[in-house]
Write a protein that holds these residues in place. Structure first.
Motif, PDB file in Angstrom:
ATOM      1  N   ARG A 179      -9.543   1.057   2.012  1.00  0.00           N
ATOM      2  CA  ARG A 179     -10.130   0.340   1.066  1.00  0.00           C
ATOM      3  C   ARG A 179     -11.192   0.964   0.010  1.00  0.00           C
ATOM      4  NH1 ARG A 179     -11.470  -4.066   3.943  1.00  0.00           N
ATOM      5  NH2 ARG A 179      -9.449  -5.138   3.506  1.00  0.00           N
ATOM      6  N   GLY A 180     -11.979   1.678   0.719  1.00  0.00           N
ATOM      7  CA  GLY A 180     -12.969   2.797   0.082  1.00  0.00           C
ATOM      8  C   GLY A 180     -12.225   3.583  -1.244  1.00  0.00           C
ATOM      9  N   ALA A 181     -10.947   3.958  -0.810  1.00  0.00           N
ATOM     10  CA  ALA A 181     -10.401   4.847  -1.964  1.00  0.00           C
ATOM     11  C   ALA A 181      -9.434   4.212  -2.866  1.00  0.00           C
ATOM     12  CB  ALA A 181      -9.312   5.799  -0.914  1.00  0.00           C
ATOM     13  N   GLY A 182      -9.525   2.658  -2.633  1.00  0.00           N
ATOM     14  CA  GLY A 182      -8.928   2.056  -3.750  1.00  0.00           C
ATOM     15  C   GLY A 182      -7.566   1.433  -3.285  1.00  0.00           C
ATOM     16  N   VAL A 183      -7.201   1.407  -1.968  1.00  0.00           N
ATOM     17  CA  VAL A 183      -6.070   0.779  -1.485  1.00  0.00           C
ATOM     18  C   VAL A 183      -6.349  -0.244  -0.350  1.00  0.00           C
ATOM     19  CG1 VAL A 183      -3.774   1.307  -0.308  1.00  0.00           C
ATOM     20  CG2 VAL A 183      -4.883   3.054  -1.996  1.00  0.00           C
ATOM     21  N   ASP A 184      -5.763  -1.358  -0.851  1.00  0.00           N
ATOM     22  CA  ASP A 184      -6.107  -2.454   0.245  1.00  0.00           C
ATOM     23  C   ASP A 184      -4.774  -2.859   1.039  1.00  0.00           C
ATOM     24  OD1 ASP A 184      -6.884  -4.587   1.655  1.00  0.00           O
ATOM     25  OD2 ASP A 184      -7.678  -5.772  -0.118  1.00  0.00           O
ATOM     26  N   MET A 185      -4.960  -2.337   2.232  1.00  0.00           N
ATOM     27  CA  MET A 185      -3.662  -2.562   2.925  1.00  0.00           C
ATOM     28  C   MET A 185      -3.595  -3.882   3.720  1.00  0.00           C
ATOM     29  SD  MET A 185      -1.803   0.065   2.550  1.00  0.00           S
ATOM     30  CE  MET A 185      -0.530  -0.162   3.846  1.00  0.00           C
ATOM     31  N   THR A 186      -4.624  -4.861   3.353  1.00  0.00           N
ATOM     32  CA  THR A 186      -4.349  -6.055   3.846  1.00  0.00           C
ATOM     33  C   THR A 186      -3.767  -6.965   2.855  1.00  0.00           C
ATOM     34  OG1 THR A 186      -6.533  -6.961   2.745  1.00  0.00           O
ATOM     35  CG2 THR A 186      -6.706  -5.933   4.997  1.00  0.00           C
ATOM     36  N   THR A 187      -3.321  -6.500   1.702  1.00  0.00           N
ATOM     37  CA  THR A 187      -2.405  -7.183   0.698  1.00  0.00           C
ATOM     38  C   THR A 187      -0.959  -6.549   1.061  1.00  0.00           C
ATOM     39  OG1 THR A 187      -2.811  -5.708  -1.021  1.00  0.00           O
ATOM     40  CG2 THR A 187      -4.298  -7.644  -0.603  1.00  0.00           C
ATOM     41  N   ALA A 188      -0.267  -7.182   0.181  1.00  0.00           N
ATOM     42  CA  ALA A 188       1.082  -6.637  -0.025  1.00  0.00           C
ATOM     43  C   ALA A 188       1.259  -5.478  -1.009  1.00  0.00           C
ATOM     44  CB  ALA A 188       2.154  -7.868  -0.151  1.00  0.00           C
ATOM     45  N   ASP A 189       0.335  -5.737  -1.937  1.00  0.00           N
ATOM     46  CA  ASP A 189       0.586  -4.674  -3.156  1.00  0.00           C
ATOM     47  C   ASP A 189       0.852  -3.263  -2.944  1.00  0.00           C
ATOM     48  OD1 ASP A 189      -0.494  -6.974  -4.528  1.00  0.00           O
ATOM     49  OD2 ASP A 189      -2.611  -6.380  -4.640  1.00  0.00           O
ATOM     50  N   PRO A 190       0.334  -2.454  -1.804  1.00  0.00           N
ATOM     51  CA  PRO A 190       0.651  -1.103  -1.572  1.00  0.00           C
ATOM     52  C   PRO A 190       2.012  -1.084  -1.234  1.00  0.00           C
ATOM     53  CG  PRO A 190      -1.396  -1.569  -0.659  1.00  0.00           C
ATOM     54  CD  PRO A 190      -1.031  -3.024  -1.010  1.00  0.00           C
ATOM     55  N   ILE A 191       2.570  -2.165  -0.383  1.00  0.00           N
ATOM     56  CA  ILE A 191       4.042  -1.897   0.039  1.00  0.00           C
ATOM     57  C   ILE A 191       4.911  -2.342  -1.319  1.00  0.00           C
ATOM     58  CG2 ILE A 191       5.664  -3.117   1.532  1.00  0.00           C
ATOM     59  CD1 ILE A 191       2.679  -3.191   2.886  1.00  0.00           C
ATOM     60  N   GLU A 192       4.518  -3.378  -1.844  1.00  0.00           N
ATOM     61  CA  GLU A 192       5.510  -3.913  -3.205  1.00  0.00           C
ATOM     62  C   GLU A 192       5.470  -2.323  -4.207  1.00  0.00           C
ATOM     63  OE1 GLU A 192       3.695  -7.372  -4.382  1.00  0.00           O
ATOM     64  OE2 GLU A 192       4.634  -8.510  -2.863  1.00  0.00           O
ATOM     65  N   ALA A 193       4.240  -1.890  -4.364  1.00  0.00           N
ATOM     66  CA  ALA A 193       4.004  -0.582  -5.201  1.00  0.00           C
ATOM     67  C   ALA A 193       4.914   0.388  -4.582  1.00  0.00           C
ATOM     68  CB  ALA A 193       2.696  -0.335  -5.260  1.00  0.00           C
TER      69      ALA A 193
END
Length: 166
Positions: free
Chosen positions: A136-150
């Motif tokens: 999250r500190g690096a700008g990736v919130d793995m609690t959302t679907a956003d990284p998987i969708e990306a």
């Protein structure tokens, strides 16, 4: 993905390798996690885990995850040779790991130094916090679907690029 590579044979080779590693890390490991979940749920419910039952579960998942590909019976016992299943519930980390890595790389590609600095801080942070917080500190919130969708979007983009080359 390979904007600076002009040799089409090399581009095809690299893209093919990228796509296969991506598929086997994101889709296949997610399928493995689903297999583990289903088998553990059956065990907890007191149901027998016979080879035929496991073959059936695995085959159904293969058909679901690899649709429209035809899955034949010869792959049904593949689950037996997957060592991951003997150390329960860690295969999801492959899928989340590649999703986070793609999100970090895309951020750096799009934002440059503004995304690179938090990434370097992430790398230097060691394990002083939970991975989800460090990401999250690096700008990736793995609690959302956003990284998987990306990650799937990046896969689709590479697949389109590959299709254009063949």
């Amino acid at each position: 993905l390979l904007d600076t590579v002009e040799d089409e044979n090399f581009r095809r080779h690299v893209l093919n390798e990228y796509l296969e590693r991506f598929r086997s890390t994101l889709a296949r490991q997610t399928m493995f996690a689903e297999f583990e979940l289903k088998t553990h749920e059956l065990s907890e419910a007191g149901e027998a885990l016979t080879p035929d039952r496991l073959d059936s579960i695995y085959g159904e998942l293969k058909e679901e995850f690899y649709e429209p590909a035809v899955v034949d019976d010869r792959i049904a016992r593949e689950w037996m040779r997957i060592p991951h299943f003997y150390r329960a519930f860690y295969v999801y980390q492959y899928a989340t790991g590649i999703s986070a890595a793609v999100a970090l790389a895309e951020g750096i590609r799009e934002e440059g130094e503004d995304a690179a600095e938090p990434y370097r801080e992430f790398l230097a942070s060691g394990s002083h916090d939970y991975p989800i917080e460090l990401l999250r500190g690096a700008g990736v919130d793995m609690t959302t679907a956003d990284p998987i969708e990306a990650a799937f979007s990046a896969y689709d983009e590479a697949l389109s690029e590959f299709a254009d080359l063949v």
